[in-house]
Every structure is written in structure tokens, then in C-alpha cells.
Design a protein around this motif. Structure first.
Motif, PDB file in Angstrom:
ATOM      1  N   ILE A   9       0.822  -1.312   0.063  1.00 57.24           N
ATOM      2  CA  ILE A   9      -0.085   0.005   0.025  1.00 57.24           C
ATOM      3  C   ILE A   9       0.900   1.424  -0.038  1.00 57.24           C
ATOM      4  CG2 ILE A   9      -0.306   0.058   2.339  1.00 57.24           C
ATOM      5  CD1 ILE A   9      -3.222   1.068   2.132  1.00 57.24           C
ATOM      6  N   GLY A  10       2.224   1.117   0.641  1.00 62.06           N
ATOM      7  CA  GLY A  10       2.872   2.507   0.712  1.00 62.06           C
ATOM      8  C   GLY A  10       3.810   2.523  -0.717  1.00 62.06           C
ATOM      9  N   GLU A  11       4.040   1.574  -1.450  1.00 62.57           N
ATOM     10  CA  GLU A  11       4.373   1.671  -2.787  1.00 62.57           C
ATOM     11  C   GLU A  11       3.682   2.102  -3.897  1.00 62.57           C
ATOM     12  OE1 GLU A  11       8.026  -1.977  -2.621  1.00 62.57           O
ATOM     13  OE2 GLU A  11       5.724  -2.291  -2.961  1.00 62.57           O
ATOM     14  N   LEU A  12       2.380   1.604  -3.696  1.00 61.88           N
ATOM     15  CA  LEU A  12       1.363   2.260  -4.417  1.00 61.88           C
ATOM     16  C   LEU A  12       0.830   3.610  -4.268  1.00 61.88           C
ATOM     17  CD1 LEU A  12      -0.880   1.534  -6.750  1.00 61.88           C
ATOM     18  CD2 LEU A  12      -2.405   0.849  -4.785  1.00 61.88           C
ATOM     19  N   ALA A  13       0.842   4.308  -3.020  1.00 64.14           N
ATOM     20  CA  ALA A  13       0.370   5.558  -2.810  1.00 64.14           C
ATOM     21  C   ALA A  13       1.828   6.379  -3.273  1.00 64.14           C
ATOM     22  CB  ALA A  13       0.513   5.656  -1.082  1.00 64.14           C
ATOM     23  N   GLU A  14       2.901   5.876  -3.147  1.00 60.31           N
ATOM     24  CA  GLU A  14       4.089   6.680  -3.499  1.00 60.31           C
ATOM     25  C   GLU A  14       4.143   7.068  -4.908  1.00 60.31           C
ATOM     26  OE1 GLU A  14       8.984   6.648  -2.968  1.00 60.31           O
ATOM     27  OE2 GLU A  14       7.991   5.151  -2.243  1.00 60.31           O
ATOM     28  N   ARG A  15       4.280   5.895  -5.686  1.00 58.77           N
ATOM     29  CA  ARG A  15       3.976   5.714  -7.036  1.00 58.77           C
ATOM     30  C   ARG A  15       2.835   6.659  -7.734  1.00 58.77           C
ATOM     31  NH1 ARG A  15       6.042   0.282  -9.871  1.00 58.77           N
ATOM     32  NH2 ARG A  15       7.665  -0.112  -8.396  1.00 58.77           N
ATOM     33  N   ALA A  16       1.822   6.735  -7.000  1.00 56.38           N
ATOM     34  CA  ALA A  16       0.629   7.554  -7.664  1.00 56.38           C
ATOM     35  C   ALA A  16       0.582   9.104  -6.917  1.00 56.38           C
ATOM     36  CB  ALA A  16      -0.537   6.798  -6.944  1.00 56.38           C
ATOM     37  N   GLY A  17       1.669   9.224  -5.918  1.00 59.26           N
ATOM     38  CA  GLY A  17       1.789  10.575  -5.284  1.00 59.26           C
ATOM     39  C   GLY A  17       0.630  11.060  -4.620  1.00 59.26           C
ATOM     40  N   THR A  18       0.261  10.009  -3.798  1.00 60.60           N
ATOM     41  CA  THR A  18      -0.716  10.395  -2.780  1.00 60.60           C
ATOM     42  C   THR A  18      -0.534   9.584  -1.309  1.00 60.60           C
ATOM     43  OG1 THR A  18      -3.303  10.036  -2.455  1.00 60.60           O
ATOM     44  CG2 THR A  18      -2.325   8.295  -3.476  1.00 60.60           C
ATOM     45  N   THR A  19      -1.441   9.586  -0.691  1.00 57.30           N
ATOM     46  CA  THR A  19      -0.921   9.062   0.853  1.00 57.30           C
ATOM     47  C   THR A  19      -1.776   7.578   1.006  1.00 57.30           C
ATOM     48  OG1 THR A  19      -3.299   9.927   1.728  1.00 57.30           O
ATOM     49  CG2 THR A  19      -1.341  11.270   1.588  1.00 57.30           C
ATOM     50  N   VAL A  20      -1.036   6.876   1.988  1.00 55.66           N
ATOM     51  CA  VAL A  20      -1.489   5.601   2.164  1.00 55.66           C
ATOM     52  C   VAL A  20      -3.040   5.496   2.600  1.00 55.66           C
ATOM     53  CG1 VAL A  20      -1.211   3.922   3.767  1.00 55.66           C
ATOM     54  CG2 VAL A  20       0.738   4.681   2.801  1.00 55.66           C
ATOM     55  N   LYS A  21      -3.321   6.891   3.484  1.00 57.07           N
ATOM     56  CA  LYS A  21      -4.618   6.845   4.004  1.00 57.07           C
ATOM     57  C   LYS A  21      -5.766   7.063   2.940  1.00 57.07           C
ATOM     58  CE  LYS A  21      -7.492  10.004   6.736  1.00 57.07           C
ATOM     59  NZ  LYS A  21      -7.600  11.341   7.578  1.00 57.07           N
ATOM     60  N   LEU A  55      -6.615   7.230 -12.404  1.00 59.17           N
ATOM     61  CA  LEU A  55      -8.044   7.335 -12.816  1.00 59.17           C
ATOM     62  C   LEU A  55      -8.799   8.057 -11.868  1.00 59.17           C
ATOM     63  CD1 LEU A  55      -9.936   7.687 -15.136  1.00 59.17           C
ATOM     64  CD2 LEU A  55     -10.543   5.071 -14.882  1.00 59.17           C
ATOM     65  N   ILE A  56      -8.866   7.603 -10.622  1.00 59.39           N
ATOM     66  CA  ILE A  56      -9.847   7.749  -9.744  1.00 59.39           C
ATOM     67  C   ILE A  56      -9.410   9.236  -9.032  1.00 59.39           C
ATOM     68  CG2 ILE A  56     -10.289   7.559  -7.108  1.00 59.39           C
ATOM     69  CD1 ILE A  56      -9.871   4.265  -7.829  1.00 59.39           C
ATOM     70  N   ARG A  57      -8.049   9.549  -9.315  1.00 60.19           N
ATOM     71  CA  ARG A  57      -7.648  10.750  -8.571  1.00 60.19           C
ATOM     72  C   ARG A  57      -7.899  11.533  -9.811  1.00 60.19           C
ATOM     73  NH1 ARG A  57      -2.046  11.696  -7.274  1.00 60.19           N
ATOM     74  NH2 ARG A  57      -2.841  13.537  -5.781  1.00 60.19           N
ATOM     75  N   SER A  58      -8.025  11.222 -10.874  1.00 58.91           N
ATOM     76  CA  SER A  58      -8.004  12.516 -11.980  1.00 58.91           C
ATOM     77  C   SER A  58      -9.551  12.813 -11.947  1.00 58.91           C
ATOM     78  CB  SER A  58      -7.825  11.836 -13.215  1.00 58.91           C
ATOM     79  OG  SER A  58      -6.438  11.507 -13.427  1.00 58.91           O
ATOM     80  N   LEU A  59     -10.276  11.938 -11.694  1.00 60.39           N
ATOM     81  CA  LEU A  59     -11.856  12.077 -11.786  1.00 60.39           C
ATOM     82  C   LEU A  59     -12.063  13.090 -10.354  1.00 60.39           C
ATOM     83  CD1 LEU A  59     -13.217   8.696 -12.672  1.00 60.39           C
ATOM     84  CD2 LEU A  59     -13.255  10.697 -14.137  1.00 60.39           C
ATOM     85  N   ARG A  60     -11.506  12.638  -9.310  1.00 62.11           N
ATOM     86  CA  ARG A  60     -11.667  13.496  -7.958  1.00 62.11           C
ATOM     87  C   ARG A  60     -11.134  14.913  -8.271  1.00 62.11           C
ATOM     88  NH1 ARG A  60     -14.322  13.515  -4.601  1.00 62.11           N
ATOM     89  NH2 ARG A  60     -13.520  13.528  -2.966  1.00 62.11           N
ATOM     90  N   THR A  61      -9.966  15.116  -8.887  1.00 58.48           N
ATOM     91  CA  THR A  61      -9.361  16.404  -9.086  1.00 58.48           C
ATOM     92  C   THR A  61     -10.485  16.974  -9.949  1.00 58.48           C
ATOM     93  OG1 THR A  61      -7.246  15.525  -8.960  1.00 58.48           O
ATOM     94  CG2 THR A  61      -7.592  17.793 -10.135  1.00 58.48           C
ATOM     95  N   LEU A  62     -11.199  16.435 -10.905  1.00 55.13           N
ATOM     96  CA  LEU A  62     -12.283  17.205 -11.700  1.00 55.13           C
ATOM     97  C   LEU A  62     -13.541  17.396 -10.912  1.00 55.13           C
ATOM     98  CD1 LEU A  62     -11.868  15.236 -15.075  1.00 55.13           C
ATOM     99  CD2 LEU A  62     -11.038  17.585 -14.648  1.00 55.13           C
ATOM    100  N   GLY A  63     -13.576  17.179  -9.831  1.00 57.52           N
ATOM    101  CA  GLY A  63     -14.578  17.571  -9.005  1.00 57.52           C
ATOM    102  C   GLY A  63     -15.787  16.608  -8.802  1.00 57.52           C
TER     103      GLY A  63
END
Length: 307
Positions: A9-21, A55-63
Motif C-alpha cells: 500500500i505504501g509503494e502504491l501510494a508513493e508511485r501515485a503521488g498520494t497518501t496511504v490513508k 484514474l480515480i484521482r483524476s476524476l476526483r480532481t475534476l470535482g
């Protein structure tokens, strides 16, 4: 990355540029399926999880709210539907902001004496504004047994749409129009008119259907640079009343019709059209103005006036 090609989970978060939470939150909601667990019970994700998380982060960034993201990911053809819905929502929000901007400009660019009245008028308009009060006003005026399809056609013609980019002047006109149609004193006014002429059998649905033809003809003449009451439009206008009353179009009928039109409408309707005229799109016919031009043309014809 572990030897089996899975990400913690830590590696995935780091590569995606987000947090473990954040990754844990999406996992718990089922948006980010796990590929398995380590011997110690820690989450593991396959390489495809990184693309899905981005993809999830992109959609969330778009509101898009999380439930809409879930719907977009639920099936392959849902993304376009969700994005289209979000575009409509953003468009509505932008329209509301433009209306608010024009309202604030209206209040800023006026004298102190005007500001109190304008603030009262603008403050009485729903936020975001709508035309529901105008629709109720016209439903009260129209004949009680008018067919639904005719009512819908009339409402489309007499209730202006709200400008998407209103000017301060349009905001003020709409606020005054809203105040006019919601005035409690209208409860004491009888709007439903008697049949237009005493002779014959009055059929209101025929009147409104045929008036639509007359107004369309007058609008075409106006766009061509002619007077709205010239020629065919005026004949269609008179014919609408004649057909609705079940009588022929004769000089005597036209004489009586002039008297009827002079008594119809009243100050409230006249005020309505004065305020509503500037809210219609430039290419939309303003029925109140066309009706006035045709009435004046008929009066001129009957009285022989040429001025």
C-alpha cells in the motif's frame, strides 16, 4: 515491489503521488481491489491498480464526488455519462455565479437611494433564479380548460428563459418581473377573460393555436424589415379570433374586435411585457410586442388612419 510483482500500500501510494490513508479509503470502498494479502496481513496490489488509482484521482480532481467515481468505474460505458452529468452541473453553477455577479454589479453601480429598493427586489428572487413564478402567473391567466399541449406551447412562448450571461439591467428587469407576478394584490384581480366576442361558440384552443400562426408570420415580417402588422400576419391575427368565435371575418367583426383588444390585457399584462421584453434572446419573438403591433395595425385599418 515484492518478488511476485505486487505493490504494498505504501509503494502504491508513493508511485501515485498520494497518501496511504487515501489508498486505504478507496480500497475500503471497493474502488481499488486488492490482489491479495501478505503473510502478515498487509494489502497487496497488482500493477493495474496504479492506473486505476490515477484514474480515480483524476476524476476526483475534476470535482466528481466519490459516489459518481464509483458509478464511472462500475461499467465501461458509464464514464461518459458521468462526465456529461458533471458538465451539466458545472454549467448550472457557472450560470448561477454569472447571475450573482450581475446582481452584485447592479447593487454596486447605483445610487444610495436606489440601492435599498434594488436589494429588496434582488433578494426576493430565488437563488439560483428560476421562472416558476412566471409559469404560475400564466397558468392563472390562461383559460381553465385549455388542452395541456396548447398550455405548454403558450408557456414556451410567453415565459422568457433566463439569460446565461445576464447584464445588470436584465437582473433588475427579472427581479421587477418576479415582484410583479408574485404581488399578493394579484389575488384580487380577475385575469381569466370572457369569450373574446359574444357571438358564436368560443373555442380558446383554436384561438391560441391560430394566434401562434399569426405571431410567427408577424415575426417573419419583422425579421424581413417589414412592419409586423403588414398583410398576411394581420389577416391571420383577425382570423384567429374569428375562427375561435365561430363567426366570419367581416368589416363589422373587425370593428368589434378593435374594441375587444382595446379592453384586453390591462396594466399588469402590459407591465409584464415591458419588463420581459429584454429577457428574450435577440432572435426570439416577443409575443407581447407582436400582439401590440398587430392590434395597432388592425385599429389603423378599421379607422382608416395612415399615421
Amino acid at each position: 515491489m515484492s518478488s511476485d510483482g505486487l505493490l504494498s500500500i505504501g509503494e502504491l501510494a508513493e508511485r501515485a503521488g498520494t497518501t496511504v490513508k487515501t489508498v486505504r479509503h478507496y480500497s475500503d470502498r471497493g474502488l481499488l481491489p486488492e490482489a491479495g494479502r501478505s503473510s502478515g496481513g498487509h494489502r497487496r496490489y497488482g500493477p493495474e491498480a496504479l492506473d486505476r488509482l490515477r484514474l480515480i484521482r483524476s476524476l476526483r480532481t475534476l470535482g466528481l464526488p466519490v459516489p459518481e467515481v464509483e458509478r464511472a468505474l462500475d461499467r465501461d460505458d458509464a464514464l461518459e455519462e458521468v462526465v456529461t452529468g458533471q458538465l451539466r452541473k458545472v454549467g448550472s453553477q457557472l450560470a448561477a455565479l454569472r447571475w450573482r455577479e450581475a446582481s452584485l454589479t447592479l447593487l454596486r453601480d447605483c445610487s444610495a437611494e436606489e440601492r435599498a429598493e434594488r436589494l429588496r427586489l434582488v433578494g426576493a428572487v430565488p437563488a439560483p433564479p428560476d421562472t416558476a413564478a412566471l409559469v404560475r402567473f400564466w397558468r392563472r391567466i390562461l383559460p381553465a380548460r385549455l388542452p395541456g399541449r396548447v398550455v405548454s406551447t403558450v408557456l414556451d412562448s410567453v415565459v422568457p428563459g433566463l439569460p446565461r450571461e445576464p447584464s445588470p439591467g436584465q437582473v433588475l428587469a427579472f427581479a421587477r418581473l418576479h415582484a410583479l407576478v408574485t404581488d399578493p394584490r394579484l389575488d384580487r384581480v380577475e385575469f381569466r377573460s370572457a369569450p373574446p366576442l359574444p357571438a358564436g361558440t368560443y373555442r380558446p384552443e383554436v384561438l391560441y393555436e391560430e394566434l401562434a400562426v399569426a405571431y410567427a408570420s408577424a415575426s417573419s415580417a419583422q425579421r424581413a424589415g417589414l412592419a409586423p402588422g403588414d398583410g398576411e400576419a394581420l389577416d391571420c391575427f383577425v382570423s384567429a379570433y374569428a375562427q375561435a368565435s365561430g363567426v366570419p371575418d367581416t368589416p363589422a367583426f373587425r370593428q368589434r374586435l378593435v374594441g375587444l383588444l382595446a379592453r384586453s390585457g390591462g396594466p399588469v399584462i402590459q407591465r409584464y411585457w415591458k419588463l420581459a421584453g429584454g429577457l428574450f434572446a435577440p432572435d426570439e419573438p416577443v409575443l407581447g410586442a407582436l400582439h401590440h403591433h398587430l392590434s395597432v395595425a388592425l385599429q389603423a385599418q378599421v379607422t382608416g388612419r395612415t399615421d
